[in-house]
Write an enzyme that holds these catalytic residues in place. Structure first.
Site, mmCIF file in Angstrom:
data_model
loop_
_atom_site.group_PDB
_atom_site.id
_atom_site.type_symbol
_atom_site.label_atom_id
_atom_site.label_comp_id
_atom_site.label_asym_id
_atom_site.label_seq_id
_atom_site.Cartn_x
_atom_site.Cartn_y
_atom_site.Cartn_z
ATOM 1 N N ASP A 130 -7.862 0.018 45.136
ATOM 2 C CA ASP A 130 -7.387 1.086 46.021
ATOM 3 C C ASP A 130 -6.369 0.456 46.966
ATOM 4 O OD1 ASP A 130 -6.966 2.955 48.036
ATOM 5 O OD2 ASP A 130 -9.022 3.685 48.012
ATOM 6 N N LYS A 141 -1.596 9.831 52.338
ATOM 7 C CA LYS A 141 -1.325 8.907 53.429
ATOM 8 C C LYS A 141 0.137 8.444 53.412
ATOM 9 C CE LYS A 141 -5.826 9.271 54.080
ATOM 10 N NZ LYS A 141 -6.395 9.838 52.867
#
Length: 406
Positions: free
Chosen positions: A185, A210
Site C-alpha cells: 500500500d 488521497k
C-alpha cells in the site's frame, strides 16, 4: 525499433496514455460518461466478447476515460498494467481475493489501515483466510512468521498512522526466497516519492482519494501490477464479478488531479519538514514521527526507498486522549477530518477515528496510543499552519496549568 525515451514523472502525469488525435484533437481527456458501447455488427460484438478483437464493450469492463487513468498510473509506478476502482478498499479487497483461497495465510506489517484490518477479519471469519501482524524489522523476523500456508506479504510503508517504515528490500528478498507475492500500500508516499515495483514487489495499490486526486472530492482506488496478463485476468474476473469499478467521471477527475501531483508533493513535503521541526521544539510534544527526520532510527531505510518524506506527520502529546482531543479542538485553520492529500491541512485522532475498529490491545501493539495524532499537511503557507498549532498548544498549556492549580 528505436526505444521510446523514458519520460520524467513530472511529464508522465500530464501526457502518458493519451493521444489527442484519437479523440478529435481534444487537448483535455474527454469524459466518456456512458454505461455501454454499440457495435457495428453482431460479429463485432461476438469478437469483442470472445477477446478476438479489442474494443469497448461495457464500462464495467473498460472505458476510454478510465483507460487513460490506468495507463498513466501504470507508467508512474513503472508497472505493466493498472486497474481503477471505486475506492481504495475495493483495490485492497480485489488483490487479496485474487491472491488467496480458503485456508491460506497472509503476512501483514504490524500496522495497517483500520478498514484493511476489518477486511482481514472478514476473510478470516467467513473464508478461513488467516493473517498475522508482524513488525518485520529484520529478514529473520519475517521468515520466522511465515507459515506453510502463507501465500503473500501485505505491507504499508510508511504505516498508517505511526509512520513506521518497512524495509521493502528485506521484504522482497524473503518473499522471493519463499515464493510469496508482495503487495504494498503506497498511499502515503504516492508514486512520485516511492515505487515498490522497482524494488521487486508484485503489486502496489493506492487510495486514490488521497494524493492521486489531491482535491478531496473523489473516492477511488488504484492497483498496479508488474504482470500485464495477470492484471487483465484480475480485470475480467474479480474486478468484473465483484464490481468495485470506478465511474468515468471520477476517473476524469483523477486524471485532472494527477497533472499537479509532482508540484503538490513537493509543497506537501516542504511544509511537513518545517512543521516537523516546529513540533520537535514544542515542549508539550513527546514524540514526532516522520520518515525523513535525521534522528529517526529508520532514516536510512527511508533514504533507501523514498525520494522524500511526504506530507504526513504523527506525534504524541503529553497526557492522553483528553489532552490530544483538546489540542485539536483548539485549532482554527487546521480542520479535524480523516483523509490526507488534500489542499487543506487535516488532523485526526487515530485511536478514536480511523483505527477505532482495532481492539485496544492490538491497537496499542501497533503503537497507536491515546495521545497519538496524525497531521496530514496541506498546501497552505507553512507559517500560517505553525501559527495555528502554536495557538492551540498555548491553549492546551493554559488548560493544563489551570487544572494542576486546582
Amino acid at each position: 525499433m528505436e526505444k521510446k525515451q523514458q519520460l520524467h514523472k513530472d511529464t508522465t502525469v500530464i501526457h502518458e496514455g493519451y493521444n489527442d488525435q484519437e479523440h478529435q484533437g481534444s487537448l483535455a481527456v474527454p469524459l466518456y460518461q456512458t454505461s455501454t458501447f454499440s457495435f457495428e455488427s453482431a460479429k463485432q460484438g461476438e469478437n469483442r466478447f470472445s477477446g478476438v478483437e479489442e474494443g469497448n464493450i461495457y464500462s464495467r469492463l473498460g472505458n476510454p476515460t478510465v483507460r487513460v487513468l490506468e495507463e498513466r498510473m501504470a507508467a508512474l509506478e513503472n508497472g505493466a498494467g493498472a486497474l481503477a476502482f471505486g475506492s481504495g478498499m475495493a483495490a485492497v479487497s480485489t488483490v487479496l481475493v485474487h491472491l488467496t483461497k480458503s485456508g491460506d495465510h497472509i503476512l501483514c506489517s504490524r500496522g495497517i489501515y483500520g478498514c484493511t484490518f476489518g477486511l482481514l477479519g472478514i476473510l478470516d471469519e467467513k473464508y478461513k483466510i488467516t493473517h498475522d501482524l508482524v513488525q518485520m524489522r529484520t529478514e529473520e523476523e519475517i521468515e520466522r512468521a511465515i507459515k506453510p500456508e502463507t501465500v503473500c506479504i501485505y505491507v504499508e510503508t510508511p504505516i498508517n498512522p505511526t509512520m513506521e517504515l518497512v524495509d521493502l528490500h528485506a521484504i522482497v528478498n524473503v518473499a522471493k526466497k519463499h515464493g510469496l507475492r508482495v503487495v504494498v500500500d503506497n498511499t502515503f508516499s504516492s508514486p512520485y516519492l516511492q515505487n515498490p515495483l522497482d524494488i521487486g514487489a508484485d503489486f502496489v495499490l493506492h487510495s486514490a482519494t488521497k494524493y492521486i486526486n489531491g482535491h478531496g472530492d473523489v473516492i477511488a482506488g488504484l492497483l498496479v501490477g508488474n504482470d500485464k496478463e495477470e492484471m487483465e485476468k484480475i480485470r475480467m474476473t474479480v474486478q468484473k464479478d465483484y464490481g468495485g469499478i470506478i465511474s468515468p467521471f471520477d476517473a476524469w477527475l483523477l486524471i485532472r488531479g494527477l497533472k499537479t501531483l509532482p508540484v503538490r508533493m513537493e509543497r506537501h513535503t516542504s511544509n511537513a519538514e518545517k512543521i516537523m521541526e516546529y513540533l520537535k521544539g514544542q515542549k508539550l510534544v513527546e514524540e514526532v514521527y516522520y520518515p525523513f527526520d535525521e534522528n529517526n532510527p529508520q532514516f536510512e531505510i527511508a533514504k533507501n526507498q523514498m525520494k522524500a518524506g511526504g506530507g504526513l506527520i504523527s506525534f504524541t502529546v503529553k497526557g492522553g486522549k483528553e489532552e490530544a482531543q483538546l489540542l485539536i479542538d483548539s485549532l482554527e485553520l487546521i480542520r479535524i477530518a480523516v483523509s490526507l492529500g488534500d489542499a487543506e491541512t487535516l488532523i485526526q485522532h487515530p485511536a478514536t477515528m480511523t483505527h477505532s475498529i482495532v481492539p485496544e490491545n492490538e491497537r496499542l501493539s501497533m503503537g497507536i496510543t491515546d495521545s497519538l495524532l496524525r497531521l496530514a499537511v496541506g498546501l497552505e503557507h507553512a507559517e500560517d499552519l505553525i501559527n495555528d498549532l502554536d495557538r492551540a498548544f498555548s491553549l492546551l498549556e493554559k488548560s493544563l496549568t489551570e487544572a494542576s492549580a486546582k
